[in-house]
Design an enzyme around this catalytic site. Structure first.
Site, PDB file in Angstrom:
ATOM      1  CG  HIS A   1     128.152   5.343  34.277  1.00 43.90           C
ATOM      2  ND1 HIS A   1     129.253   5.656  35.050  1.00 43.90           N
ATOM      3  CD2 HIS A   1     127.098   6.013  34.844  1.00 43.90           C
ATOM      4  CE1 HIS A   1     128.887   6.491  36.015  1.00 43.90           C
ATOM      5  NE2 HIS A   1     127.586   6.718  35.912  1.00 43.90           N
TER       6      HIS A   1
ATOM      7  CB  CYS B   1     133.740   7.256  33.797  1.00 43.90           C
ATOM      8  SG  CYS B   1     131.963   7.489  34.075  1.00 43.90           S
TER       9      CYS B   1
ATOM     10  CG  ASP C   1     115.193  -7.144  41.920  1.00 44.39           C
ATOM     11  OD1 ASP C   1     114.595  -7.290  43.002  1.00 44.39           O
ATOM     12  OD2 ASP C   1     114.591  -6.905  40.851  1.00 44.39           O
TER      13      ASP C   1
ATOM     14  CB  CYS D   1     132.454   6.916  37.702  1.00 47.47           C
ATOM     15  SG  CYS D   1     132.114   5.233  37.156  1.00 47.47           S
TER      16      CYS D   1
ATOM     17  CG  ASP E   1     110.600 -13.065  38.965  1.00 51.33           C
ATOM     18  OD1 ASP E   1     110.670 -14.092  38.269  1.00 51.33           O
ATOM     19  OD2 ASP E   1     110.224 -11.979  38.510  1.00 51.33           O
TER      20      ASP E   1
ATOM     21  CB  CYS F   1     132.929   2.415  35.068  1.00 55.40           C
ATOM     22  SG  CYS F   1     132.101   3.533  33.914  1.00 55.40           S
TER      23      CYS F   1
END
Lengths: 395, 395
Positions: free
Chosen positions: A358, A332, A289, A327, A99, A329
């Site tokens: 996560h 998880c 974002d 999930c 930015d 991931c």
């Protein structure tokens, strides 16, 4: 369809479903499938997560955002130049968007003074008086060597009146012009990014313009026109999620996103929850974002396919289920709510690490689902089901 | 040579180099090469590092330590039982050693009251009055389902006089006997560890005794005798690194370690720096735990092959070298001192995460080097060179 193609950036849309678009953004750091979520790495680190995890199949983040303001103040541009640019300094070889510092300085509130020339403010690090302008922001972002540079803008408060917003929007427009001139000068001269290898900056960076105008649709449309007139590699909607009502935010997105140049990437800055992302995609946005997955992860809040979940809640004390049963991931797959709650209640750093992982996995996986749905023409169904599941809240 | 073999534990020494020994400790959770360093996971998490990293080739930790005291108070044994024991609760399938809570309660100082029966103290979590005894400690460690259980002991201060130490040592001995009786009862009855599968605790846990006696060598030898008389699966030296001079610590280790049963694992509790570990191995110690790599990692101190390094030091501002040029860990492969310093100065969590990872990698790699050197008969050379390099301090 003509798509944006500069030496630094190529954007190709390869599927549409009504206003929703799926495509590929190509930088010299590789390909990024859109719609894309960019994890926020303010000070050159996405808080609480290692780069190896960002690169892992769980997350597969192809682009992250860093903050010019923060890095400029600390460690300072000399340090990053000496390291050969931000990628080398932090050890991240994928794309970086920075930015401009405009929003960061704006959010300092009383600590700043805005003139035509730029913004004077006190550093939050050491209290020193600093000055940031379109030209300085472009120089700093050149030194950082980011792949996508943002124009220096001023952000009006979400509830700013028409007159205040108009003044601010026009200033943003003049600063956008100065940003582009400064940027082009730096690109032309192959400005020193400090990169160790004999790599010229010429044509290596892309520049995005920012549409402002707070909640005033007429001003938003004028700002869009002014920004497109100047001409950028991509266009962002700024000044949302800054105190206005959510309905106002979607009104602005709905009004502006579809009118943004079709062939350029459209970036909605600083937004939002997973459902905000899906809704903004439906209105034609390509890039996002937000600090939510990382910041909320550090305070014990998990985003799941069934809604938000506060891991500190006593009801999880003996719950052997993962944060999100849908999930896949690594958190998880391995850890229960009971364990994560224990970590959080004990103030253990691992709580932040695991929830951050996560949450980012959930945001990035949601975007994967979005892209797939757009490509297979199932986006309306995906959107309906995604939102429907969120109401089956885990709490 | 006869080696210790119980249903729960087998220990085999397969190489010696003078007093130094290399071997294999086998639990039902797999094989552990010794000498071994055990990362400390006080509250069921090794602070700042994910289990995946502990299991990664960088670290390859085969056993970690957890604290009975902390877990008993929070989340409480009911929660861990409900999860099916500590391994399941935290998601760690390798070996776990738990201390008995004796040292933790001791370190509370004024907050505790010691009687023949046990120790009364105030919880650091909620201020409630709690009572811990050998019997309760064994019950708690049974519920945790740890692979190696420690006897409940009392620890005398490093500089305690002869009389105070003798009283404390004799109490430890009586508590050791009670620990063993309680432990054997629990093993015999297949106490409820809460494990979900129909797995009996019988013979599933090993019990280690602890030698106390502060800096008094005569008392240390009596304590060793008393402990061996009771008979344990392994023997620990406790009450070191608690305020005594380092020379005193090595005097005790040198006096006691070689006299401990040859066929059983020898565990030096709570020690120490990498050089302490190498020196203790030279005196016949097989197992170690210490908070140094994790705790110091969180305050910006790195252990390297050239000595300690404070990453906050301004001299690293532009240093592109890794923490340790001889280290192959993922942190040293990717990140510079300049970046790590920046993270630390900015208060970023990633500083702790990365320094913790490197420090653990360095400790565990040092132990790998130690084992290899013993097996190839090069331990004296390894020890000389290791210590020599530390003097070539990075600071």
């Amino acid at each position: 369809m003509r798509n944006i193609e500069t030496p630094a950036l190529r954007f190709e849309i390869n599927a549409r479903d009504s206003e929703a678009r799926a495509g590929v953004l190509t930088t010299r750091r590789g390909q990024i499938e859109t719609p894309v979520f960019m994890p926020v790495g303010t000070a050159g680190t996405v808080k609480g997560i290692r780069f190896e995890e960002l690169e892992s199949p769980d997350l597969d983040a192809r682009i992250i955002l860093s903050n010019t303001y923060h890095l400029w103040l600390r460690p300072g541009i000399d340090v990053i130049k000496a390291a050969g640019g931000l990628h080398r300094f932090i050890g991240w070889d994928h794309a970086l968007l920075t930015d401009s510092g405009g929003f960061q300085v704006w959010s300092l509130g009383a600590l700043r003074r805005i003139t035509e020339d730029g913004t004077e403010f006190r550093s939050h690090v050491d209290g020193s008086l600093r000055f940031l302008s379109p030209e300085i922001s472009m120089e700093v972002q050149a030194a950082l060597g980011s792949d996508i540079v943002m124009a220096f803008d001023e952000c009006a408060p979400g509830k700013a009146g028409h007159e205040e917003t108009e003044r601010s929007m026009n200033l943003t427009s003049r600063w956008a012009k100065r940003s582009k001139i400064a940027f082009e000068g730096l690109q032309a001269e192959g400005a020193d990014t400090g990169r160790v290898e004999a790599e010229s900056l010429s044509g290596a960076q892309a520049l995005f313009g920012i549409v402002q105008g707070a909640a005033h649709l007429d001003l938003r449309r004028i700002s869009l026109e002014q920004t497109v007139d100047i001409g950028f590699d991509g266009y962002a909607i700024g000044g949302l999620s800054v105190g206005e009502e959510k309905s106002v935010m979607f009104e602005v997105i709905e009004e502006i996103a579809p009118r943004m140049p079709q062939e350029a990437p459209r970036y909605l800055m600083g937004v939002g929850t997973p459902e905000d992302l899906v809704e903004a995609v439906a209105r034609g946005v390509d890039m996002f974002d937000c600090v939510l997955p990382t910041r909320n992860g550090r305070t014990g809040q998990a985003f799941t396919s069934r809604g938000k979940l506060n891991i500190k809640n006593a009801r999880w004390t003996n719950d052997s289920r993962p944060l999100d049963e849908s999930c896949a991931c690594s958190v998880c797959r391995r850890h229960s709510r009971a364990y994560l709650r224990h970590l959080c209640m004990s103030g253990e750093m691992l709580a932040s690490i695991l929830l951050t992982h996560h949450n980012l996995a959930f945001f990035l996986d949601t975007m994967r689902g979005v892209r797939q749905a757009i490509r297979s023409g199932d986006f309306p169904k995906f959107r309906r089901e995604f939102t429907g599941r969120l109401d089956a809240n885990g709490e």
